[in-house]
Design a protein around this motif. Sequence first.
Motif, PDB file in Angstrom:
ATOM      1  N   GLU A 149       9.026 -40.419 -41.609  1.00  0.00           N
ATOM      2  CA  GLU A 149       9.965 -41.517 -41.357  1.00  0.00           C
ATOM      3  C   GLU A 149       9.267 -42.876 -41.465  1.00  0.00           C
ATOM      4  N   ILE A 150       8.113 -43.003 -40.850  1.00  0.00           N
ATOM      5  CA  ILE A 150       7.395 -44.283 -40.894  1.00  0.00           C
ATOM      6  C   ILE A 150       6.900 -44.572 -42.310  1.00  0.00           C
ATOM      7  N   ALA A 151       6.425 -43.557 -43.013  1.00  0.00           N
ATOM      8  CA  ALA A 151       5.977 -43.748 -44.397  1.00  0.00           C
ATOM      9  C   ALA A 151       7.136 -44.251 -45.257  1.00  0.00           C
ATOM     10  N   ALA A 152       8.320 -43.704 -45.036  1.00  0.00           N
ATOM     11  CA  ALA A 152       9.496 -44.141 -45.802  1.00  0.00           C
ATOM     12  C   ALA A 152       9.853 -45.598 -45.457  1.00  0.00           C
ATOM     13  N   ARG A 153       9.750 -45.971 -44.176  1.00  0.00           N
ATOM     14  CA  ARG A 153      10.038 -47.356 -43.776  1.00  0.00           C
ATOM     15  C   ARG A 153       9.037 -48.323 -44.386  1.00  0.00           C
ATOM     16  N   GLU A 207       7.338 -47.869 -47.197  1.00  0.00           N
ATOM     17  CA  GLU A 207       7.613 -47.930 -48.633  1.00  0.00           C
ATOM     18  C   GLU A 207       8.838 -48.800 -48.920  1.00  0.00           C
ATOM     19  N   ALA A 208       9.885 -48.663 -48.119  1.00  0.00           N
ATOM     20  CA  ALA A 208      11.088 -49.479 -48.306  1.00  0.00           C
ATOM     21  C   ALA A 208      10.772 -50.957 -48.089  1.00  0.00           C
ATOM     22  N   ALA A 209       9.952 -51.252 -47.105  1.00  0.00           N
ATOM     23  CA  ALA A 209       9.585 -52.644 -46.833  1.00  0.00           C
ATOM     24  C   ALA A 209       8.714 -53.204 -47.952  1.00  0.00           C
ATOM     25  N   ARG A 210       7.838 -52.368 -48.527  1.00  0.00           N
ATOM     26  CA  ARG A 210       6.993 -52.809 -49.657  1.00  0.00           C
ATOM     27  C   ARG A 210       7.848 -53.221 -50.851  1.00  0.00           C
ATOM     28  N   GLU A 211       8.917 -52.477 -51.065  1.00  0.00           N
ATOM     29  CA  GLU A 211       9.775 -52.746 -52.214  1.00  0.00           C
ATOM     30  C   GLU A 211      10.526 -54.065 -52.077  1.00  0.00           C
ATOM     31  N   GLU A 212      10.552 -54.614 -50.853  1.00  0.00           N
ATOM     32  CA  GLU A 212      11.225 -55.896 -50.636  1.00  0.00           C
ATOM     33  C   GLU A 212      10.410 -57.058 -51.179  1.00  0.00           C
ATOM     34  N   GLY A 213       9.142 -56.818 -51.507  1.00  0.00           N
ATOM     35  CA  GLY A 213       8.333 -57.884 -52.089  1.00  0.00           C
ATOM     36  C   GLY A 213       7.284 -58.420 -51.141  1.00  0.00           C
ATOM     37  N   ASP A 214       7.079 -59.735 -51.167  1.00  0.00           N
ATOM     38  CA  ASP A 214       6.035 -60.462 -50.448  1.00  0.00           C
ATOM     39  C   ASP A 214       5.710 -59.856 -49.073  1.00  0.00           C
ATOM     40  N   LEU A 215       4.563 -59.192 -48.968  1.00  0.00           N
ATOM     41  CA  LEU A 215       4.193 -58.498 -47.736  1.00  0.00           C
ATOM     42  C   LEU A 215       3.718 -59.450 -46.646  1.00  0.00           C
ATOM     43  N   LYS A 216       3.246 -60.644 -47.034  1.00  0.00           N
ATOM     44  CA  LYS A 216       2.731 -61.587 -46.025  1.00  0.00           C
ATOM     45  C   LYS A 216       3.805 -62.005 -45.033  1.00  0.00           C
ATOM     46  N   GLU A 217       5.028 -62.133 -45.507  1.00  0.00           N
ATOM     47  CA  GLU A 217       6.105 -62.612 -44.642  1.00  0.00           C
ATOM     48  C   GLU A 217       7.165 -61.541 -44.391  1.00  0.00           C
ATOM     49  N   ASN A 218       6.770 -60.293 -44.541  1.00  0.00           N
ATOM     50  CA  ASN A 218       7.700 -59.183 -44.393  1.00  0.00           C
ATOM     51  C   ASN A 218       7.546 -58.580 -42.997  1.00  0.00           C
ATOM     52  N   GLY A 219       8.390 -59.004 -42.064  1.00  0.00           N
ATOM     53  CA  GLY A 219       8.319 -58.548 -40.677  1.00  0.00           C
ATOM     54  C   GLY A 219       8.528 -57.051 -40.529  1.00  0.00           C
ATOM     55  N   GLY A 220       9.435 -56.479 -41.324  1.00  0.00           N
ATOM     56  CA  GLY A 220       9.701 -55.045 -41.253  1.00  0.00           C
ATOM     57  C   GLY A 220       8.482 -54.232 -41.657  1.00  0.00           C
ATOM     58  N   HIS A 270       5.266 -55.229 -41.454  1.00  0.00           N
ATOM     59  CA  HIS A 270       4.233 -55.357 -40.419  1.00  0.00           C
ATOM     60  C   HIS A 270       4.588 -54.563 -39.162  1.00  0.00           C
ATOM     61  N   ALA A 271       5.862 -54.537 -38.800  1.00  0.00           N
ATOM     62  CA  ALA A 271       6.294 -53.756 -37.631  1.00  0.00           C
ATOM     63  C   ALA A 271       6.076 -52.267 -37.876  1.00  0.00           C
ATOM     64  N   ALA A 272       6.413 -51.803 -39.072  1.00  0.00           N
ATOM     65  CA  ALA A 272       6.238 -50.390 -39.401  1.00  0.00           C
ATOM     66  C   ALA A 272       4.758 -50.017 -39.447  1.00  0.00           C
ATOM     67  N   LYS A 273       3.917 -50.888 -39.991  1.00  0.00           N
ATOM     68  CA  LYS A 273       2.475 -50.622 -40.039  1.00  0.00           C
ATOM     69  C   LYS A 273       1.890 -50.581 -38.624  1.00  0.00           C
ATOM     70  N   ASP A 274       2.372 -51.473 -37.756  1.00  0.00           N
ATOM     71  CA  ASP A 274       1.911 -51.491 -36.366  1.00  0.00           C
ATOM     72  C   ASP A 274       2.313 -50.191 -35.667  1.00  0.00           C
TER      73      ASP A 274
END
Length: 162
Positions: A32-36, A38-51, A53-57
């Motif tokens: 589940e976390i791996a899927a979250r 991956e989905a957040a990565r597909e949104e683009g710019d990781l520096k400002e991607n709160g979802g 960073h939350a999933a990685k945390d």
Amino acid sequence: MAAATTQTWLTQEAFDRLKGELDELTGPRRKEIAARIEAAREEGDLKENGGYHAAKDEQGKMEARIRDLEELLKHAVVGEAPQASGVVEIGTIITAEIWGDEERFLLGNRELADGSDLDVYSAESPLGAAILGLKVGDTTSYAAPNGKQIEVKVLAVDTYAG
């Protein structure tokens, strides 16, 4: 948190509960976390991607819990609680007078008393190490983290009922 290097006594119920948690974390939760992520990565710019960073945390916390559970279960001794014999042992309920106050607690692992309002002290804690092996009526002291000597008198040793 330091890895456990000593054996830990657990009831069969506690062992099964922790094994179930480990199975859930290493199976469905990891996916589940791996899927979250991956989905957040597909949104683009990781520096400002709160979802992202939350999933990685959350992933980091979950992996730490997995490591703790694996270590705990690897060193677990599963069985019934020791029958109280008047001697402080791991897995017994202790009633002690500590600095004039009466306290009741389990000597063992906090995972054992999950869901209980019972305080738990590790046998490796200053208090636990000081009283391990003492008999009812014995008095000792131990050094608190602030350096003060704390006097302890063992008043009772009871069988842990879970």
